[in-house]
Design an enzyme around this catalytic site. Sequence first.
Site, PDB file in Angstrom:
ATOM      1  N   HIS A   1      40.453  58.653  45.059  1.00 19.00           N
ATOM      2  CA  HIS A   1      41.142  58.049  43.902  1.00 19.00           C
ATOM      3  C   HIS A   1      40.123  57.333  43.034  1.00 19.00           C
ATOM      4  O   HIS A   1      38.956  57.221  43.377  1.00 19.00           O
ATOM      5  CB  HIS A   1      42.287  57.133  44.352  1.00 19.00           C
ATOM      6  CG  HIS A   1      41.861  55.885  45.066  1.00 19.00           C
ATOM      7  ND1 HIS A   1      41.227  55.904  46.286  1.00 19.00           N
ATOM      8  CD2 HIS A   1      41.991  54.571  44.742  1.00 19.00           C
ATOM      9  CE1 HIS A   1      40.994  54.662  46.679  1.00 19.00           C
ATOM     10  NE2 HIS A   1      41.435  53.824  45.754  1.00 19.00           N
TER      11      HIS A   1
ATOM     12  N   HIS B   1      39.462  54.264  41.921  1.00 15.08           N
ATOM     13  CA  HIS B   1      38.933  52.890  41.987  1.00 15.08           C
ATOM     14  C   HIS B   1      37.401  52.874  42.153  1.00 15.08           C
ATOM     15  O   HIS B   1      36.826  53.705  42.857  1.00 15.08           O
ATOM     16  CB  HIS B   1      39.587  52.125  43.140  1.00 15.08           C
ATOM     17  CG  HIS B   1      40.987  51.684  42.808  1.00 15.08           C
ATOM     18  ND1 HIS B   1      41.912  51.348  43.763  1.00 15.08           N
ATOM     19  CD2 HIS B   1      41.607  51.542  41.607  1.00 15.08           C
ATOM     20  CE1 HIS B   1      43.050  51.013  43.162  1.00 15.08           C
ATOM     21  NE2 HIS B   1      42.896  51.123  41.864  1.00 15.08           N
TER      22      HIS B   1
ATOM     23  N   ASP C   1      35.323  51.058  43.772  1.00 11.38           N
ATOM     24  CA  ASP C   1      34.696  50.947  45.095  1.00 11.38           C
ATOM     25  C   ASP C   1      34.787  52.260  45.876  1.00 11.38           C
ATOM     26  O   ASP C   1      34.375  52.336  47.030  1.00 11.38           O
ATOM     27  CB  ASP C   1      35.295  49.779  45.899  1.00 11.38           C
ATOM     28  CG  ASP C   1      36.776  49.931  46.177  1.00 11.38           C
ATOM     29  OD1 ASP C   1      37.514  50.458  45.315  1.00 11.38           O
ATOM     30  OD2 ASP C   1      37.216  49.528  47.282  1.00 11.38           O
ATOM     31  N   HIS C   2      35.317  53.304  45.236  1.00 10.45           N
ATOM     32  CA  HIS C   2      35.366  54.637  45.845  1.00 10.45           C
ATOM     33  C   HIS C   2      34.577  55.676  45.036  1.00 10.45           C
ATOM     34  O   HIS C   2      34.379  56.788  45.494  1.00 10.45           O
ATOM     35  CB  HIS C   2      36.823  55.113  45.992  1.00 10.45           C
ATOM     36  CG  HIS C   2      37.588  54.241  46.934  1.00 10.45           C
ATOM     37  ND1 HIS C   2      37.960  54.644  48.195  1.00 10.45           N
ATOM     38  CD2 HIS C   2      37.999  52.952  46.824  1.00 10.45           C
ATOM     39  CE1 HIS C   2      38.580  53.649  48.814  1.00 10.45           C
ATOM     40  NE2 HIS C   2      38.622  52.619  47.995  1.00 10.45           N
TER      41      HIS C   2
ATOM     42  N   HIS D   1      49.349  53.716  46.068  1.00 10.53           N
ATOM     43  CA  HIS D   1      48.249  52.778  45.781  1.00 10.53           C
ATOM     44  C   HIS D   1      47.744  53.012  44.355  1.00 10.53           C
ATOM     45  O   HIS D   1      47.612  52.097  43.554  1.00 10.53           O
ATOM     46  CB  HIS D   1      47.144  52.998  46.814  1.00 10.53           C
ATOM     47  CG  HIS D   1      45.899  52.195  46.582  1.00 10.53           C
ATOM     48  ND1 HIS D   1      45.872  50.829  46.705  1.00 10.53           N
ATOM     49  CD2 HIS D   1      44.636  52.576  46.232  1.00 10.53           C
ATOM     50  CE1 HIS D   1      44.637  50.404  46.445  1.00 10.53           C
ATOM     51  NE2 HIS D   1      43.873  51.449  46.157  1.00 10.53           N
TER      52      HIS D   1
ATOM     53  N   ASP E   1      42.615  54.766  50.398  1.00 11.03           N
ATOM     54  CA  ASP E   1      43.287  53.463  50.456  1.00 11.03           C
ATOM     55  C   ASP E   1      44.801  53.599  50.593  1.00 11.03           C
ATOM     56  O   ASP E   1      45.529  52.646  50.308  1.00 11.03           O
ATOM     57  CB  ASP E   1      43.001  52.669  49.170  1.00 11.03           C
ATOM     58  CG  ASP E   1      41.597  52.089  49.141  1.00 11.03           C
ATOM     59  OD1 ASP E   1      40.877  52.205  50.152  1.00 11.03           O
ATOM     60  OD2 ASP E   1      41.237  51.506  48.101  1.00 11.03           O
TER      61      ASP E   1
ATOM     62  N   HIS F   1      38.792  51.154  54.416  1.00 11.55           N
ATOM     63  CA  HIS F   1      38.468  49.724  54.506  1.00 11.55           C
ATOM     64  C   HIS F   1      38.653  49.206  55.930  1.00 11.55           C
ATOM     65  O   HIS F   1      39.547  49.660  56.657  1.00 11.55           O
ATOM     66  CB  HIS F   1      39.365  48.885  53.589  1.00 11.55           C
ATOM     67  CG  HIS F   1      39.034  49.001  52.130  1.00 11.55           C
ATOM     68  ND1 HIS F   1      38.084  48.217  51.515  1.00 11.55           N
ATOM     69  CD2 HIS F   1      39.529  49.818  51.170  1.00 11.55           C
ATOM     70  CE1 HIS F   1      38.014  48.541  50.224  1.00 11.55           C
ATOM     71  NE2 HIS F   1      38.890  49.512  49.991  1.00 11.55           N
TER      72      HIS F   1
HETATM   73 ZN   LIG Z   1      41.728  51.661  45.922  1.00 16.04          ZN
END
Ligand SMILES: [Zn+2]
Length: 256
Positions: free
Chosen positions: A55, A57, A59-60, A113, A130, A168
């Site tokens: 996805h 985001h 941090d990905h 999410h 996530d 995570h």
């Molecule tokens: Zn995320």
Amino acid sequence: MPMMTVTPIPALRDNYIWAMHSEGHAVVVDPGVAEPVVRWLDDEGLQLAGILITHHHGDHTGGMPELKQRYRVPVVGPAGGHIRGIDRHVGEGDRVVPAPGFPEYTVLEVPGHTLDHIAYYAPGHLFCGDTLFSAGCGRLFEGNAEQLHQSLAKFAALPGPTRVYAAHEYTVANLEFARSVLPGDEKIEKALANALKIRENVNPTLPSSVARERDINVFLRTEETVVRAAAEKHAGGKLETGVAVLAALRHWKDEF
Ligand SMILES: [Zn+2]
């Protein structure tokens, strides 16, 4: 199919960049940063062969452009076109071989999410980003509870031994929440004691498995009377559906 190993590369605060590797080649999932991946590849003497994204985001995805440029590898990710650098956009039911010699993954669309969230499943392996965590699930940033409920049901229906590579390290906090939903639940208590012990040595509590999550993840147990009763008590009213129970649990966890 040659033996494939899957290794977590810890990154940022509590992310895992999952790296699968086989015969000198590696594929990474959700590289939020490039540097730990480059270092790990050098340490292990591996060549990067592909990148999978779940996805949008940061941090990905943050490390993807640099890795792509450095190693000239193809990037697979969700359709929609809003993540720059994806070479192949995929959706529900698409098949993906991330690099030659790696297993074929089936793409599952798992909104909740985020709306673009996808997961990659091959027998024995689930890269769920996530959407699912051990004993928890992702926050509802873009989707609604109904979508997340459906997404989690897809995971729960996979074979029990499927390893769950969540992105995570949230296991301890999730199990502490689960314990307050279901005080005295033996499997949750045991899982929490176990996770605390693992984290003492800063080891990963992941991967989990689908079978284990069916036992300890209250977000997958929304059809159970005890879970519904706990959610109703906290919400202060009747919850008629699994979706309503999930929404109440998610709301409860957000404030926990
Ligand atoms: Zn995320």
